[in-house]
Design an enzyme around this catalytic site. Structure first.
Site, PDB file in Angstrom:
ATOM      1  N   GLU A   1       0.111  -0.601  15.806  1.00 23.72           N
ATOM      2  CA  GLU A   1      -0.477   0.700  15.407  1.00 23.72           C
ATOM      3  C   GLU A   1      -1.334   1.261  16.542  1.00 23.72           C
ATOM      4  OE1 GLU A   1      -2.941   0.860  11.772  1.00 23.72           O
ATOM      5  OE2 GLU A   1      -4.058   2.443  12.795  1.00 23.72           O
TER       6      GLU A   1
ATOM      7  N   HIS B   1       6.185  -6.996   7.471  1.00 30.05           N
ATOM      8  CA  HIS B   1       6.134  -8.427   7.786  1.00 30.05           C
ATOM      9  C   HIS B   1       6.432  -9.250   6.550  1.00 30.05           C
ATOM     10  CE1 HIS B   1       3.843  -7.132  11.454  1.00 30.05           C
ATOM     11  NE2 HIS B   1       4.964  -7.674  11.882  1.00 30.05           N
TER      12      HIS B   1
ATOM     13  N   CYS C   1       0.869  -1.174   0.000  1.00 28.90           N
ATOM     14  CA  CYS C   1       0.000   0.000   0.000  1.00 28.90           C
ATOM     15  C   CYS C   1       0.913   1.233   0.000  1.00 28.90           C
ATOM     16  CB  CYS C   1      -0.905   0.004   1.230  1.00 28.90           C
ATOM     17  SG  CYS C   1       0.029   0.112   2.747  1.00 28.90           S
TER      18      CYS C   1
ATOM     19  N   HIS D   1      -2.171  -4.662  18.629  1.00 31.00           N
ATOM     20  CA  HIS D   1      -1.513  -4.291  17.370  1.00 31.00           C
ATOM     21  C   HIS D   1      -0.605  -3.069  17.595  1.00 31.00           C
ATOM     22  CE1 HIS D   1      -0.893  -2.971  13.262  1.00 31.00           C
ATOM     23  NE2 HIS D   1      -1.303  -4.163  12.879  1.00 31.00           N
TER      24      HIS D   1
ATOM     25  N   ASN E   1      -3.587 -10.770   5.403  1.00 29.31           N
ATOM     26  CA  ASN E   1      -4.280 -10.077   4.305  1.00 29.31           C
ATOM     27  C   ASN E   1      -4.094 -10.826   2.981  1.00 29.31           C
ATOM     28  OD1 ASN E   1      -2.469  -8.425   2.334  1.00 29.31           O
ATOM     29  ND2 ASN E   1      -1.485  -8.209   4.326  1.00 29.31           N
TER      30      ASN E   1
ATOM     31  N   THR F   1      -6.481   1.890  11.400  1.00 30.39           N
ATOM     32  CA  THR F   1      -6.659   2.111   9.948  1.00 30.39           C
ATOM     33  C   THR F   1      -7.168   0.869   9.216  1.00 30.39           C
ATOM     34  OG1 THR F   1      -4.333   1.586   9.627  1.00 30.39           O
ATOM     35  CG2 THR F   1      -4.902   3.913   9.704  1.00 30.39           C
TER      36      THR F   1
END
Ligand code: F3S
Length: 284
Positions: free
Chosen positions: A129, A43, A13, A127, A225, A167
């Protein structure tokens, strides 16, 4: 010759791409000074290994970070709590902050709002983030991720509530949680901070897979993902292959696919996607 359609959103991304490019750039420019990343930059073992080959050291713990005396520390796209930035400044260690601007925006919101609001972060508390976002609140924030937790939520102080999200949180789930807050309270301030990169990535993968005779999903087997992309494609295209690198790609004997789609998980580097494209172009 087969038609090959590669997803525009395949691979990194925007935020991750910027972070990884910057890390390689710093490694190439370094004139002997050590370069560190606080946590793996991404990762993906292959990318981390290539950076290590160029002398970039991954720091895994806060203790390791505290022991750094000189060099440059890269703060990755997930962002870090404010005290980590303060720590580096106090120690006089140079740092390059590649926190994704979408994450940085959340830091700024909670930093400002936490002066006169209770903060709720919708996301996974474990997480990095979310840990980073918590670390920009002036007082303790509440992290919730289920409707039950939203129902049970009690503001710690008699102040309005500000709700933000991780996010990558699921949009439908976020909306369910928001509906509960709106029903319970008249003084909620909601900021939708979900990044749509993931949704676009999945939407495009499905579209391509629907029109393809075979679909290739490239990603690390550990990457959730990538697996999600595989599941989405498999639902609409029987011949969906999940591979880590071009070496894993084995088509059944005699297979002929006039139209082949390719996508890749968010932690798959571009050169792996290109290798697969070239290989498929050669054999079909
Ligand atoms: Fe990527 Fe930044 Fe969105 S890191 S998933 S573009 S928040």
């Amino acid at each position: 010759m087969a038609e090959i359609i590669t997803a525009k959103t395949a691979g990194f991304c925007f935020g991750v791409k910027k972070a990884v490019d910057r890390a390689f750039e710093l490694a190439a420019q370094s004139s002997g000074g050590r370069i560190y990343t606080y946590g793996p930059i991404i990762h993906n073992d292959e990318v981390v290994r290539r950076l290590e080959e160029q002398g970039v050291v991954t720091l895994h713990t806060e203790e390791e970070l505290r022991s750094v005396e000189e060099g440059t520390v890269i703060l990755r796209s997930h962002g870090v709590p404010k005290y980590i930035v303060d720590l580096l400044e106090e120690k006089g260690i140079e740092y390059v902050d590649v926190t994704c601007p979408f994450v940085k925006r959340i830091h700024n919101i909670v930093f400002e709002k936490s002066a006169d609001h209770n903060i709720v972060i919708v996301g996974n508390p474990a997480h990095p983030e979310v840990e980073g976002i918590c670390g920009w609140c002036l007082k303790k924030a509440d992290v919730i991720q289920t409707s039950e937790e939203a129902e049970e939520y009690q503001p710690p102080e008699p102040l309005p509530v500000c709700v933000v999200s991780q996010t990558t949180f699921n949009l439908n789930k976020f909306q369910e949680i928001l509906a509960i807050f709106e029903k319970k309270r008249y003084d909620v301030n909601i900021v939708n901070t979900i990044c749509n990169a993931t949704a676009q990535h999945q939407g495009e993968a499905r579209e391509i897979a629907e029109a393809a005779d075979a679909m290739i999903v490239i990603g690390d087997t550990k990457s959730s993902n990538s697996r999600k992309l595989y599941e989405i494609c498999k639902e609409v295209c029987d011949h969906t292959f999940f591979i880590q690198t071009v070496e894993d790609l084995h088509f059944p004997d005699g297979a002929a696919y006039p139209r082949i789609g390719i996508t890749a998980g968010a932690s798959t580097p571009n050169y792996i996607i290109e290798e697969v494209q070239k290989y498929v172009g050669r054999i079909f």
